[in-house]
Structures are given as C-alpha cells and as structure tokens.
Design a protein around this motif. Structure first.
Motif, PDB file in Angstrom:
ATOM      1  N   LEU A  66       0.977  -1.302   0.089  1.00 47.61           N
ATOM      2  CA  LEU A  66       0.184  -0.128  -0.150  1.00 47.61           C
ATOM      3  C   LEU A  66       0.677   1.254  -0.023  1.00 47.61           C
ATOM      4  CD1 LEU A  66      -2.647  -1.165   2.445  1.00 47.61           C
ATOM      5  CD2 LEU A  66      -3.068  -0.992   0.073  1.00 47.61           C
ATOM      6  N   TYR A  67       2.005   0.916   0.159  1.00 43.74           N
ATOM      7  CA  TYR A  67       2.985   2.168   0.402  1.00 43.74           C
ATOM      8  C   TYR A  67       3.804   2.421  -1.024  1.00 43.74           C
ATOM      9  CZ  TYR A  67       1.690   2.549   5.109  1.00 43.74           C
ATOM     10  OH  TYR A  67       1.089   2.661   6.148  1.00 43.74           O
ATOM     11  N   ARG A  68       3.686   1.484  -1.763  1.00 38.96           N
ATOM     12  CA  ARG A  68       4.414   1.496  -3.300  1.00 38.96           C
ATOM     13  C   ARG A  68       4.325   2.850  -3.923  1.00 38.96           C
ATOM     14  NH1 ARG A  68       4.443  -4.323  -5.986  1.00 38.96           N
ATOM     15  NH2 ARG A  68       5.211  -3.250  -7.607  1.00 38.96           N
ATOM     16  N   ASP A  69       5.394   3.269  -4.809  1.00 39.54           N
ATOM     17  CA  ASP A  69       5.247   4.485  -5.486  1.00 39.54           C
ATOM     18  C   ASP A  69       4.888   4.281  -6.895  1.00 39.54           C
ATOM     19  OD1 ASP A  69       7.774   3.459  -6.450  1.00 39.54           O
ATOM     20  OD2 ASP A  69       9.004   5.010  -5.606  1.00 39.54           O
ATOM     21  N   ASP A  70       4.722   2.982  -7.262  1.00 42.09           N
ATOM     22  CA  ASP A  70       4.416   2.664  -8.658  1.00 42.09           C
ATOM     23  C   ASP A  70       2.945   2.110  -8.860  1.00 42.09           C
ATOM     24  OD1 ASP A  70       4.736   0.312  -7.229  1.00 42.09           O
ATOM     25  OD2 ASP A  70       6.230  -0.387  -8.974  1.00 42.09           O
ATOM     26  N   LEU A  71       2.209   2.385  -7.835  1.00 46.43           N
ATOM     27  CA  LEU A  71       0.728   1.681  -8.103  1.00 46.43           C
ATOM     28  C   LEU A  71      -0.044   2.169  -9.110  1.00 46.43           C
ATOM     29  CD1 LEU A  71      -0.538   1.366  -4.319  1.00 46.43           C
ATOM     30  CD2 LEU A  71       0.003  -0.536  -5.944  1.00 46.43           C
ATOM     31  N   THR A  72       0.373   3.649  -9.444  1.00 50.92           N
ATOM     32  CA  THR A  72      -0.555   4.157 -10.541  1.00 50.92           C
ATOM     33  C   THR A  72      -0.054   3.593 -11.992  1.00 50.92           C
ATOM     34  OG1 THR A  72       0.807   5.928 -10.430  1.00 50.92           O
ATOM     35  CG2 THR A  72      -1.316   6.252  -9.433  1.00 50.92           C
ATOM     36  N   THR A  73       1.072   3.178 -12.026  1.00 45.23           N
ATOM     37  CA  THR A  73       1.584   2.738 -13.353  1.00 45.23           C
ATOM     38  C   THR A  73       1.243   1.151 -13.618  1.00 45.23           C
ATOM     39  OG1 THR A  73       3.731   2.089 -12.358  1.00 45.23           O
ATOM     40  CG2 THR A  73       3.651   4.279 -13.172  1.00 45.23           C
ATOM     41  N   LEU A  74       0.847   0.366 -12.475  1.00 44.81           N
ATOM     42  CA  LEU A  74       0.506  -0.895 -12.688  1.00 44.81           C
ATOM     43  C   LEU A  74      -1.037  -1.246 -13.432  1.00 44.81           C
ATOM     44  CD1 LEU A  74       2.001  -2.229  -9.235  1.00 44.81           C
ATOM     45  CD2 LEU A  74       3.082  -2.089 -11.453  1.00 44.81           C
ATOM     46  N   ALA A  75      -1.143  -2.058 -14.083  1.00 46.23           N
ATOM     47  CA  ALA A  75      -2.369  -2.415 -14.699  1.00 46.23           C
ATOM     48  C   ALA A  75      -3.180  -2.959 -13.685  1.00 46.23           C
ATOM     49  CB  ALA A  75      -2.093  -3.380 -16.045  1.00 46.23           C
ATOM     50  N   GLN A  76      -2.588  -4.015 -13.040  1.00 42.81           N
ATOM     51  CA  GLN A  76      -3.550  -4.568 -12.176  1.00 42.81           C
ATOM     52  C   GLN A  76      -2.993  -4.395 -10.744  1.00 42.81           C
ATOM     53  OE1 GLN A  76      -6.181  -6.624 -11.115  1.00 42.81           O
ATOM     54  NE2 GLN A  76      -5.539  -8.563 -12.063  1.00 42.81           N
ATOM     55  N   GLN A  77      -3.680  -4.169  -9.549  1.00 44.45           N
ATOM     56  CA  GLN A  77      -3.420  -3.882  -8.049  1.00 44.45           C
ATOM     57  C   GLN A  77      -2.662  -5.083  -7.582  1.00 44.45           C
ATOM     58  OE1 GLN A  77      -3.028  -0.719  -8.035  1.00 44.45           O
ATOM     59  NE2 GLN A  77      -4.926  -0.111  -6.673  1.00 44.45           N
ATOM     60  N   PRO A  78      -1.454  -5.127  -7.065  1.00 45.87           N
ATOM     61  CA  PRO A  78      -0.957  -6.212  -6.407  1.00 45.87           C
ATOM     62  C   PRO A  78      -1.630  -6.632  -5.226  1.00 45.87           C
ATOM     63  CG  PRO A  78       0.388  -4.294  -6.353  1.00 45.87           C
ATOM     64  CD  PRO A  78      -0.613  -3.954  -7.215  1.00 45.87           C
ATOM     65  N   LEU A  79      -1.498  -7.977  -5.101  1.00 43.59           N
ATOM     66  CA  LEU A  79      -2.097  -8.445  -3.610  1.00 43.59           C
ATOM     67  C   LEU A  79      -1.515  -7.772  -2.428  1.00 43.59           C
ATOM     68  CD1 LEU A  79      -2.473 -12.423  -4.066  1.00 43.59           C
ATOM     69  CD2 LEU A  79      -4.152 -10.571  -4.241  1.00 43.59           C
ATOM     70  N   VAL A  80      -2.464  -7.520  -1.607  1.00 44.45           N
ATOM     71  CA  VAL A  80      -1.827  -6.910  -0.212  1.00 44.45           C
ATOM     72  C   VAL A  80      -2.015  -8.068   0.572  1.00 44.45           C
ATOM     73  CG1 VAL A  80      -2.387  -4.994   1.433  1.00 44.45           C
ATOM     74  CG2 VAL A  80      -3.275  -4.679  -1.065  1.00 44.45           C
ATOM     75  N   HIS A  81      -0.801  -8.028   1.560  1.00 45.72           N
ATOM     76  CA  HIS A  81      -0.807  -9.128   2.608  1.00 45.72           C
ATOM     77  C   HIS A  81      -0.961  -8.130   3.944  1.00 45.72           C
ATOM     78  CE1 HIS A  81      -0.352 -12.374  -0.209  1.00 45.72           C
ATOM     79  NE2 HIS A  81       0.407 -11.661  -0.892  1.00 45.72           N
ATOM     80  N   ARG A  82      -0.874  -9.137   4.978  1.00 43.76           N
ATOM     81  CA  ARG A  82      -0.960  -8.495   6.412  1.00 43.76           C
ATOM     82  C   ARG A  82       0.449  -7.900   6.877  1.00 43.76           C
ATOM     83  NH1 ARG A  82      -5.358  -9.443  10.178  1.00 43.76           N
ATOM     84  NH2 ARG A  82      -4.019  -9.184  11.884  1.00 43.76           N
ATOM     85  N   THR A  83       0.094  -6.936   7.280  1.00 44.31           N
ATOM     86  CA  THR A  83       1.403  -6.447   8.053  1.00 44.31           C
ATOM     87  C   THR A  83       0.771  -6.736   9.785  1.00 44.31           C
ATOM     88  OG1 THR A  83       1.797  -4.339   7.003  1.00 44.31           O
ATOM     89  CG2 THR A  83       2.134  -4.116   9.327  1.00 44.31           C
ATOM     90  N   GLU A  84       2.108  -7.458  10.363  1.00 47.28           N
ATOM     91  CA  GLU A  84       1.856  -7.907  11.661  1.00 47.28           C
ATOM     92  C   GLU A  84       2.931  -7.459  12.612  1.00 47.28           C
ATOM     93  OE1 GLU A  84      -0.113 -12.195  11.466  1.00 47.28           O
ATOM     94  OE2 GLU A  84       1.331 -11.856   9.578  1.00 47.28           O
ATOM     95  N   VAL A  85       2.829  -6.447  13.170  1.00 47.06           N
ATOM     96  CA  VAL A  85       3.983  -5.978  14.239  1.00 47.06           C
ATOM     97  C   VAL A  85       3.155  -5.713  15.369  1.00 47.06           C
ATOM     98  CG1 VAL A  85       5.326  -3.976  14.564  1.00 47.06           C
ATOM     99  CG2 VAL A  85       5.101  -4.405  12.278  1.00 47.06           C
TER     100      VAL A  85
END
Lengths: 306, 179
Positions: B71-90
């Motif tokens: 969700l913090y990537r700087d290239d999301l607007t350039t990708l055709a398909q949204q990549p899968l998001v996984h859990r952040t576990e801290v």
C-alpha cells in the motif's frame, strides 16, 4: 478486476475471494492508532446518494479517507438533481471534474450499470432499487468467513422482506457462489415468485429455515412499505418472522446472527438477540469499512482511467 | 531467465546471517530496545532467523514483526493490475524502539523508502537500521544498508534471486540474466 463493482451475480468465486482476502490487511489498518495509508493519494472518490443512508455512505467515505483518497459526497436533495438534472448529466459533470471512482446509490434497479457504461470512472453500486447491494453482501461474507474460517458448505438463512431487499439478492448470489446453501423465509407476499431460480431454497416457516443454520441474516422490515398491505401488522410479523432467543436456539449452537441495519428492535429481531453474544451487527459495521477499502483499492488499478 | 552464477550457498547464507547477528548486537550494545521487522516476502524468514541467531548469542529474545509494503509503493498508478495486499503484523509498539528492517536484496532503495513510511505510520521508533542479505547497488534514493551479507556488483539486466528454504525449498543465491 473489472472496471466497476455492480453486483455479485456476475462475479466468480476467485473474484469475490480476492476482495475478501484484500479486506484482511485493510482491517488491520482500521485497528491502528493512525488509520491512514497513502495508497490512493491524489485519487478522488465521489459518493452520489439518491436515497438516504448513514452507514453505507459514511463507511465508503471513511474507507476512502483511510486510503488517502479525496472524497466528496453529494445527496440528491441538496444538489442539481432537484433542478431536474438527469443522473447521466450529474455523473458526467462529476467525472469532468476528475472523479476516479463514483459510488452510487439510486432507487432504480440498473442505475449503476447504466452509469458504468456512461462514464470512464469506476462505478461502485451502493444499492440500486431492489436489485443489488454488493458491498453489503461482501461484508457479510467477510464477517462469516472471519468468524467461521470458511464459507463453503455453510447453511445461511435469510429472513424477512426478500421482495424489496437488494441485500437479500446480493447475499444469495454471494453465498451460493462461495459454496454455501441459502434458505429464504418471509411472508408469502414478500417472497418473489421464481426466486428459487437463484439456487436458494424457500422455506415455509421460520422453524424450517432456522433448523441447524450456521448463519441467520435478518432483513429490515421496511415499515415505510407497510401501507401496501403486504403483511397484516407489525406485531403479527414479529410473532411469525421475528428472531428471539427461543427461535435462535433452533439454529446451530453459536450460529451467527446478522442484520444489515438499521434495526427495528422488537420487530424483526428481539433486543436480547440483537445485543446478544451471537450478534454480529456491530462487527458487520466495522468490517464494512475494511471491505470497502479493499473494493476501492482493487478498483483503482493504475493506468486505465487515462 | 538464464542462470548466470551462484553467489551464495547454504553455508554462505548461514555465515552471513551469523555475522550480521553479531554486528547488530555489537552496534546496539545488546538487545535491550531492539526489534526486527522483516519485509515481505523473503525478509520475513530472514528476520526470524536473525532473531534466532541473536537469541543463541545473547540468550534474550527480540520481538519480530512482518511488514507488507504494497500500500506504500510509489508505482501503483503505473501498474495495470493492483498487486495483492498481505497482512502487516507488528505485534509490539514500535515507538521508542530500535528497529532493524530486514530484506533479502537492496537494489533501487524504493522498497525501503516504502517500508520506512509504513513503519512511521505505526509509531515513532527511536532509530531504524537496515539489514540486507545482498546489496546489488544501483540505488535511486539516498538510502544505505547498515548490515550487508554480501555486496554484489550487478548490471541492471541481471536479477538477484535469493532462494530460501522456508519459501523456495532450497537455500542459495543466484544471479539470473534476462534473455
């Protein structure tokens, strides 16, 4: 992912699963102290509501804000709609201002689909007449999957005014697509003829519908429709189709009780059940934000709105 | 993709992680305020292994978390398909901790930039350090690793593939070349 989210009828199990899977990390974000990620920075989400709504509109608005999108909400009563502007023209105007996503609630079935064909923005159906309310069904699916760990093989009873309920329709499509069995029950005047074609079974009485059910979804009885004479009275409705503790005992022990809200306490559901340990009503609202974040994220894939 | 060379084997990876574990302890004078956060995917098993090494050396365990930076990537607007998001576990508060970010390869630095933003959204750490098994150069941002397993000069046409037991059922580091 397609451009729009119009209904669950056209969606495949993997498409639905993708939204539910994406909602899991989104829910973690909604539980943080700082509920904000930069993902949709610079994107604009416009909520266009031609019908009153508290939870759906607020939920979409918060979901968009948590993802850093800019949001605008328009309600029909306070916009050019009262001057006679058509839905298409309103939408074109909004899109000309640069909206990337339009969330639409409209009293006419098919409004969202018509809009999706008209505008380049992604269109999310937030309820169209008695047709579909996909984000509500998706949050129902998410809530059940989160609590029971699965959807496949479950028995889901949907009880109440099936005829006027878009939630019921979306739930039927969603749950059956994911491998659950759906039972319907309500006053005979509120069961649309031919509904069995969806794959859901119609039960004659509450007892039959609840017997061993894993999930019980109670629909809101739309009191504003009561003058149509579809059922004799609120008290009789509560007696025949209301969910109280005694009836709930017929379902599987620990069965989940859900309600899309707003609740008519003492009519379709008794206060003791609505506030009981098996009630998922508040959980549903919490999950609604996470599921809508997932929908907004997945529909905002780059490079297609140019 | 053509395999060009193997630059690390099982033993090489083990020794590099052991050395990094010692360096982390030395630099931070113990494990007092320390926490490790692995970046998905291959930073996650590496962080777990580092924590295990540190426990063996110091006898104290450090908390370990998992970060998904999608969700913090700087290239999301350039990708055709949204990549899968996984859990952040801290599962611990990051505020006032010394965080060691762990990833398999540091390259452009963009993943680390995203990870830094992601951690900042969880709280305000006292310090963030970076450990990478491989540093392959070609930075596009002013970011450097504090602990490096191996520096590997590469060309941009090459791909560094870290293969770990937990994910890939083998244990080695390869340089591949696009054909």
């Amino acid at each position: 992912m397609k451009k729009d989210l119009l209904g669950l009828q056209q969606m495949t199990a993997p498409e639905i699963a993708r939204i539910l899977d994406t909602a899991v990390p989104m829910k973690e974000i909604t539980g943080r102290q700082i509920k904000k990620v930069p993902t949709l920075r610079g994107r604009t989400v416009v909520n266009v509501f031609y019908e009153p709504s508290t939870r759906t509109r607020t939920s979409f608005e918060l979901a968009a804000k948590y993802l850093s999108a800019d949001t605008v909400s328009i309600s029909a009563s306070a916009s050019s709609v009262v001057k006679g502007e058509s839905l298409k023209d309103t939408a074109r105007t909004i899109c000309a201002m640069g909206a990337d996503v339009v969330v639409l609630r409209h009293p006419m079935a098919g409004a969202a689909e018509m809009l999706a064909r008209t505008v380049p923005a992604a269109v999310i159906n937030a309820g169209d007449g008695a047709h579909e309310h996909p984000s509500q069904a998706l949050l129902d699916l998410f809530t059940v999957r989160e609590k029971t760990g699965r959807l496949d093989g479950l028995t889901v009873a949907v009880i109440g005014d099936i005829l006027h309920s878009r939630v019921a329709r979306s739930d039927i499509w969603g749950f059956t697509t994911m491998g659950a069995t759906v039972r319907l029950c309500g006053p005979a005047t509120m069961i649309p003829p031919g509904i069995e074609a969806t794959g859901a079974a119609v039960c004659r009485n509450m007892e039959q519908a609840l017997d061993g059910a894993d999930v019980v979804i109670m629909l809101r009885i739309q009191l504003e429709r009561q003058q149509q004479g579809l059922f004799p009275g609120v008290r009789e409705y509560a007696r025949l189709f209301g969910l109280d503790e005694k009836r709930l005992a017929l379902a599987r022990p620990g069965a989940l009780v859900m309600h899309p809200g707003p609740v008519n306490r003492g009519v379709e559901i008794s206060p003791a059940v609505a506030d009981g340990v098996q009630s998922m009503i508040n959980e549903q609202v919490t999950n609604g934000v996470a599921v809508r974040m997932a929908i907004l994220y997945l529909l905002s894939g780059g490079g297609k709105n140019e | 993709m053509r395999q060009k060379a193997q630059i690390m084997d099982r033993e090489g990876i083990r020794r590099a992680l052991t050395r990094i574990a010692h360096e982390v302890i030395e630099r931070n004078q113990g494990t007092g305020n320390l926490a490790l956060i692995g970046i998905r995917r291959r930073g996650v098993p590496l962080a777990a292994r580092l924590a295990e090494r540190i426990r063996e050396i110091e006898g104290s365990s450090v908390p370990v978390g998992t970060l998904d930076i999608t969700l913090y990537r700087d290239d999301l607007t350039t990708l055709a398909q949204q990549p899968l998001v996984h859990r952040t576990e801290v599962p611990f508060p990051v505020t006032d901790k010394t965080i060691v970010l762990v990833d398999d390869v540091i390259y452009t630095g963009r993943t680390i930039r995203a990870a830094l933003d992601a951690i900042m959204d969880l709280g305000r750490p006292r310090q963030i350090q970076l450990a990478a098994l491989i540093d392959r150069g070609h930075r596009e941002l002013p970011i450097r690793a504090d602990y490096v397993g191996k520096n590997v000069p590469t060309s941009r046409r090459e791909v560094v593939s870290v293969r770990l037991q937990e994910i890939d059922a083998e244990e080695r580091v390869l340089i591949l070349e696009k054909e």
